[in-house]
Design a protein around this motif. Structure first.
Motif, mmCIF file in Angstrom:
data_model
loop_
_atom_site.group_PDB
_atom_site.id
_atom_site.type_symbol
_atom_site.label_atom_id
_atom_site.label_comp_id
_atom_site.label_asym_id
_atom_site.label_seq_id
_atom_site.Cartn_x
_atom_site.Cartn_y
_atom_site.Cartn_z
ATOM 1 N N UNK A 7 0.895 -1.165 -0.094
ATOM 2 C CA UNK A 7 0.130 0.049 -0.038
ATOM 3 C C UNK A 7 1.051 1.305 0.091
ATOM 4 N N UNK A 8 1.018 1.731 -1.176
ATOM 5 C CA UNK A 8 2.020 3.037 -1.198
ATOM 6 C C UNK A 8 1.331 4.213 -0.494
ATOM 7 N N UNK A 9 1.844 4.994 -0.153
ATOM 8 C CA UNK A 9 1.483 6.307 0.743
ATOM 9 C C UNK A 9 0.384 7.062 -0.459
ATOM 10 N N UNK A 10 0.625 7.355 -1.819
ATOM 11 C CA UNK A 10 0.043 7.775 -2.438
ATOM 12 C C UNK A 10 -1.423 7.281 -2.912
ATOM 13 N N UNK A 11 -1.530 5.597 -2.653
ATOM 14 C CA UNK A 11 -2.623 5.121 -2.846
ATOM 15 C C UNK A 11 -3.591 5.323 -1.954
ATOM 16 N N UNK A 12 -3.392 5.883 -0.749
ATOM 17 C CA UNK A 12 -4.287 5.859 0.463
ATOM 18 C C UNK A 12 -5.297 6.737 0.118
ATOM 19 N N UNK A 13 -6.408 6.710 0.949
ATOM 20 C CA UNK A 13 -7.663 7.239 0.761
ATOM 21 C C UNK A 13 -7.375 8.719 1.337
ATOM 22 N N UNK A 14 -8.040 9.882 1.078
ATOM 23 C CA UNK A 14 -7.568 11.119 1.562
ATOM 24 C C UNK A 14 -9.020 11.849 1.993
ATOM 25 N N UNK A 15 -9.013 12.359 3.315
ATOM 26 C CA UNK A 15 -10.299 13.142 3.642
ATOM 27 C C UNK A 15 -9.803 14.493 4.258
ATOM 28 N N UNK A 16 -10.212 15.560 3.409
ATOM 29 C CA UNK A 16 -9.559 16.963 3.947
ATOM 30 C C UNK A 16 -10.739 17.725 4.344
ATOM 31 N N UNK A 17 -11.048 17.772 5.592
ATOM 32 C CA UNK A 17 -12.076 18.581 6.289
ATOM 33 C C UNK A 17 -11.601 20.054 6.610
ATOM 34 N N UNK A 18 -10.536 20.667 6.273
ATOM 35 C CA UNK A 18 -10.150 21.695 6.611
ATOM 36 C C UNK A 18 -9.254 21.787 8.081
ATOM 37 N N UNK A 20 -9.135 18.792 9.679
ATOM 38 C CA UNK A 20 -8.653 17.551 9.786
ATOM 39 C C UNK A 20 -8.291 17.059 8.317
ATOM 40 N N UNK A 21 -6.946 16.444 8.103
ATOM 41 C CA UNK A 21 -6.582 15.943 6.976
ATOM 42 C C UNK A 21 -6.225 14.501 7.521
ATOM 43 N N UNK A 22 -6.671 13.435 6.873
ATOM 44 C CA UNK A 22 -6.705 12.327 6.935
ATOM 45 C C UNK A 22 -6.256 11.389 6.085
ATOM 46 N N UNK A 23 -5.232 10.719 6.036
ATOM 47 C CA UNK A 23 -4.582 9.646 4.992
ATOM 48 C C UNK A 23 -4.992 8.171 5.538
#
Length: 238
Positions: A7-18, A20-23
């Motif tokens: 699982x590469x870093x770039x393949x992770x899901x990303x949520x940006x709530x302002x 909170x940024x979650x990978x």
């Protein structure tokens, strides 16, 4: 023969709530990938950045082992068990949610972001009495050696959880070669590179890459550049 999943870093899901940024390595909340549901008992591996004074309001959990490992900054924790604490880099926090808990988690500093790993494991016992444990491991860290942060045994080094899992962390210098022998037959190990570059069983990994390995008794890690690594040994079946 050992099997693995990268699982590469770039393949992770990303949520940006302002605030909170979650990978997200595995499916979580708005990120869903049917091929990324879990690695054995490891259900959640979120790499979270929380803005100053922001955080997670009161919310529930049950029947999950929840581990937080701050990488920088400070997190302020409060829960329905009456615990109130601040956790910092060099500490590990665990909650056995069991029959159910509520908790809040906020960045304790107004100007500096808080970065931490949020990790969930399925427990091997359901509906236990909820519990909380927080521990500093920084003072015991030895360069170029694995340090046990978590186990299933209350009398062992580190915190403990209701699961046959062991977490080890280490900071290694470039050119170092190290190994890890799994504690329990049938377990796998998930390698998460916090920082640096390594090769695990000849697979190159960079910062925030993850590699799950199973059907093996041990792994070999070659350090390409100074690296901070978290190893999570977990059961592969629930």
């Amino acid at each position: 023969m050992a099997q693995s999943v990268l699982h590469t870093a770039a393949s992770r899901g990303v949520a940006d709530h302002g605030w909170l940024k979650s990978y997200q390595t595995f499916s979580f909340s708005g990120y869903f990938n049917p091929e990324r549901m879990r690695f054995g008992a490891l259900r959640v591996l979120n790499d979270d950045i929380v803005a100053g004074s922001k955080g997670f309001g009161d919310h529930p959990h049950d029947n999950m082992e929840i581990i937080s490992i701050p990488l920088s900054g400070e997190l302020k924790h409060q829960d329905s068990m009456g615990n109130a604490a601040v956790i910092r880099e060099g500490e590990i926090q665990v909650m056995s949610a069991g029959t159910g808990i509520y908790h809040t988690e906020y960045n304790n500093l107004p100007q500096e972001p808080a970065c931490f790993l949020q990790i969930w494991l399925f427990p091997n016992q359901r509906n236990v009495t909820p519990r909380y444990h927080q521990l500093s491991y920084k003072e015991l860290a030895v360069p170029n050696q694995w340090q046990q942060l978590l186990s299933p045994n209350p009398n062992d080094e580190g915190v403990w959880i209701y699961q046959d899992a062991w977490f080890n962390k280490g900071v290694f210098d470039a050119g170092t070669t190290t190994s890890y022998t799994l504690k329990k037959p049938g377990n796998g190990v998930y390698v998460f590179v916090i920082d640096g570059e390594v090769e695990v069983n000849n697979q190159p990994l960079h910062a925030r890459d993850g590699l799950g390995i199973w059907d093996t008794d041990a792994i070999t890690v070659n350090i390409s550049s100074k690296a901070d690594i978290l190893l999570m040994e977990v059961p592969m079946t629930l």
